[in-house]
Each structure stands twice: as C-alpha cells, then as structure tokens.
Design a protein around this motif. Sequence first.
Motif, PDB file in Angstrom:
ATOM      1  N   LEU A   1      68.847  77.880 -13.890  1.00 45.50           N
ATOM      2  CA  LEU A   1      67.567  76.227 -14.629  1.00 45.50           C
ATOM      3  C   LEU A   1      66.586  77.337 -14.872  1.00 45.50           C
ATOM      4  O   LEU A   1      65.811  76.009 -15.116  1.00 45.50           O
ATOM      5  N   LEU A   2      65.799  78.267 -14.398  1.00 42.06           N
ATOM      6  CA  LEU A   2      64.570  78.344 -14.302  1.00 42.06           C
ATOM      7  C   LEU A   2      64.431  79.569 -15.252  1.00 42.06           C
ATOM      8  O   LEU A   2      63.415  79.863 -16.108  1.00 42.06           O
TER       9      LEU A   2
ATOM     10  N   ARG B   1      61.438  75.490 -18.836  1.00 39.31           N
ATOM     11  CA  ARG B   1      62.992  75.406 -18.996  1.00 39.31           C
ATOM     12  C   ARG B   1      63.558  74.848 -17.761  1.00 39.31           C
ATOM     13  O   ARG B   1      64.241  73.944 -18.653  1.00 39.31           O
ATOM     14  N   LEU B   2      62.764  74.284 -16.564  1.00 39.45           N
ATOM     15  CA  LEU B   2      63.857  73.774 -16.148  1.00 39.45           C
ATOM     16  C   LEU B   2      63.404  72.425 -16.517  1.00 39.45           C
ATOM     17  O   LEU B   2      64.695  71.231 -16.206  1.00 39.45           O
ATOM     18  N   MET B   3      62.629  72.000 -16.863  1.00 37.91           N
ATOM     19  CA  MET B   3      62.410  70.215 -18.055  1.00 37.91           C
ATOM     20  C   MET B   3      63.520  70.230 -18.955  1.00 37.91           C
ATOM     21  O   MET B   3      64.159  69.184 -19.106  1.00 37.91           O
TER      22      MET B   3
ATOM     23  N   ARG C   1      68.979  68.384 -20.848  1.00 40.07           N
ATOM     24  CA  ARG C   1      70.663  68.512 -21.307  1.00 40.07           C
ATOM     25  C   ARG C   1      71.297  67.925 -20.863  1.00 40.07           C
ATOM     26  O   ARG C   1      72.115  67.362 -21.146  1.00 40.07           O
ATOM     27  N   LEU C   2      71.075  68.387 -18.852  1.00 36.17           N
ATOM     28  CA  LEU C   2      72.227  67.639 -18.409  1.00 36.17           C
ATOM     29  C   LEU C   2      71.738  65.685 -18.495  1.00 36.17           C
ATOM     30  O   LEU C   2      72.924  65.430 -18.064  1.00 36.17           O
ATOM     31  N   HIS C   3      70.694  65.761 -17.906  1.00 36.12           N
ATOM     32  CA  HIS C   3      71.102  64.192 -18.065  1.00 36.12           C
ATOM     33  C   HIS C   3      71.397  63.284 -19.558  1.00 36.12           C
ATOM     34  O   HIS C   3      71.967  62.715 -19.738  1.00 36.12           O
ATOM     35  N   ALA C   4      71.092  64.031 -20.636  1.00 37.46           N
ATOM     36  CA  ALA C   4      71.367  63.640 -21.939  1.00 37.46           C
ATOM     37  C   ALA C   4      72.810  63.705 -22.094  1.00 37.46           C
ATOM     38  O   ALA C   4      74.175  63.147 -22.381  1.00 37.46           O
ATOM     39  N   ALA C   5      73.433  64.853 -21.625  1.00 38.21           N
ATOM     40  CA  ALA C   5      75.104  65.480 -21.630  1.00 38.21           C
ATOM     41  C   ALA C   5      75.819  64.492 -19.739  1.00 38.21           C
ATOM     42  O   ALA C   5      77.182  64.329 -19.994  1.00 38.21           O
TER      43      ALA C   5
END
Length: 294
Positions: free
Chosen positions: A157-158, A268-270, A275-279
């Motif tokens: 994630l980082l 990177r984290l943002m 991406r996780l939110h969109a998926a």
Amino acid sequence: MNSLRERIAEHFESLSPELQRAARWLNDHPVELVTQSMRRSARSAGVAPATMTRLAKALGFQGFEDMRLPEVQSAVGMSSNYALKAASQQAHRSEAQRGAQQLALQQAANVAAVLQRNSVASIERVADALIDAQRVVFLGMRAAHGIAFHLYYSCHLLMSKVQLASDDAGTVQDQIWELGAKDALVVIGQSPYARQTVELAQMAADQGVPVLALTDSSLGPLAQLSRDHLVFEGDSPSFFHSLTGAQALAEALVATIAARGGDAVMQRLMGMEQRLHAAHAYWEKPNNSKWGVS
C-alpha cells in the motif's frame, strides 16, 4: 565488567551445544532471568538446572545467582518498565493460571517486548533501508509466512517495489537469484528455524544482497546472516510458539515506513485508496439496506 549479553556474545562459539542452548535463552529472556528461579529458567530453556550453573562458570561467574545479579540490579532501576512488571506478575501467578488466560498474559508480554528488545532508532534504521532499497522481497516459510504476507500486503500500500517470495512450482530460488546489492531481502523466522529460510538467506548474503531479519534471537542463524535485524519474543505456554510479538514488530515496522517515507509513500497510499474505493473492495451498507435505518 562486561554485561551478561556481551559475555555471551564473546564466549558463544566456544560453548558446547547444550550450553549454547542455555546461553541463547538467557540472551533473549532478560526479564525472565530476573523474575524466575534457576530451576524454572532451566526448564524454560529446555536444559537441566546443572547446565545453568556450568554456563555461569563458563562465562566467568561463580554461579547462577552471581550471573544474574547485575540483571537484577539493573531491573531495580527499571521499576516503571511495563514489560518487567507484567513478567513479574506472571512469575508469581503462573502456577495457578492455565489455558487462555495464561496465554493472553504471555502474548501481552511478547507485544510489550517489541520496544524492550528494539530501540526506536533500530526500527527506523531498518525502515529506512527498505525505503531506500530498489526492490524488497519478504520471505517467511511455514508459520512465519503469515507475517511475511502481512508485511508484503501492508508495504504494498506504501511502495510498489515490494514482492512476496513464493515457492510456487519450486521457483523461490529463482526469485532470490534476481536480487542484487541495491535490493533487500527481509527474512522472518523463529526457532525452530525453517531450513529453507536459512539456506535462502545464506544464498542471498553470499551474492551480496542486504539481508534484514525479523527473528527471535540475536544469536540465531537469521540474525547472524543479516546485515541488520530486529528481535521479537515468541514465548507461549501452549504447545506452539506465539506469533503475537512478531506481528506487533511487523506492524511497528510498517508504521515507521509510513511515517518516514515522505511524499512518495503518501502519493502511493492515496492512489491505492482511490483504486480500492473505485473497485468497491470493501463492503458498504446500501442506502436501502435491511441491516439498519437508511
């Protein structure tokens, strides 16, 4: 006079295998050495009580009590140390405790030992090495694989440059062969050490790869092969060693990377969060959900 750990390090190679086993336990359990009797300490180390006496004399002490006296005196000045207090309570109550309660107490002590066994500076040093590395591979076999995966998942994630070593189709050696002097191999393991982990760490060290270890002993094979290492405790009253301390140390390392990684880590984290939110990676209650008032 040298400290007990300094004497152990100085004489370790000349000791017999049985004395080395006792020395390794003493090196890694200073709190228990202070709060337990010689017989109980010997039982914890897996040796006979007489072995503790022979070890003390091999290290230049008159006997067991003489050997632990400096540690006891040091502990007196550390009365505010939470891990020491917890271990002392366990030493007086453990005979009456069994099962889950006893395990929970030991797990708490293992977590508290993270900052007792490792300075903040040492955790920051290892974190900086991972931040600066060109590529980072996490390696953990058998029980340590879960800790290696957690490190990989959290660090991914980082930073995009991380990889989890996998032995799918017998290719784990190939992954280590590809590493170089600008990369880093993070190995995780505790006694009994997985043979493959030690052999792969040796192979990486031989080819000039910086090896960083999260392990249970500064005198163990992974620490000896590493360029730098952090130590956790895995004591458990159960039949299987505890991974709570290893997990706590891994989380401390990841948190330190996040704090010291600068703008690159934040970007990177943002991006990963977006991406996780969109998926729709995580469950969210629909507006008309039957789970509660909308």
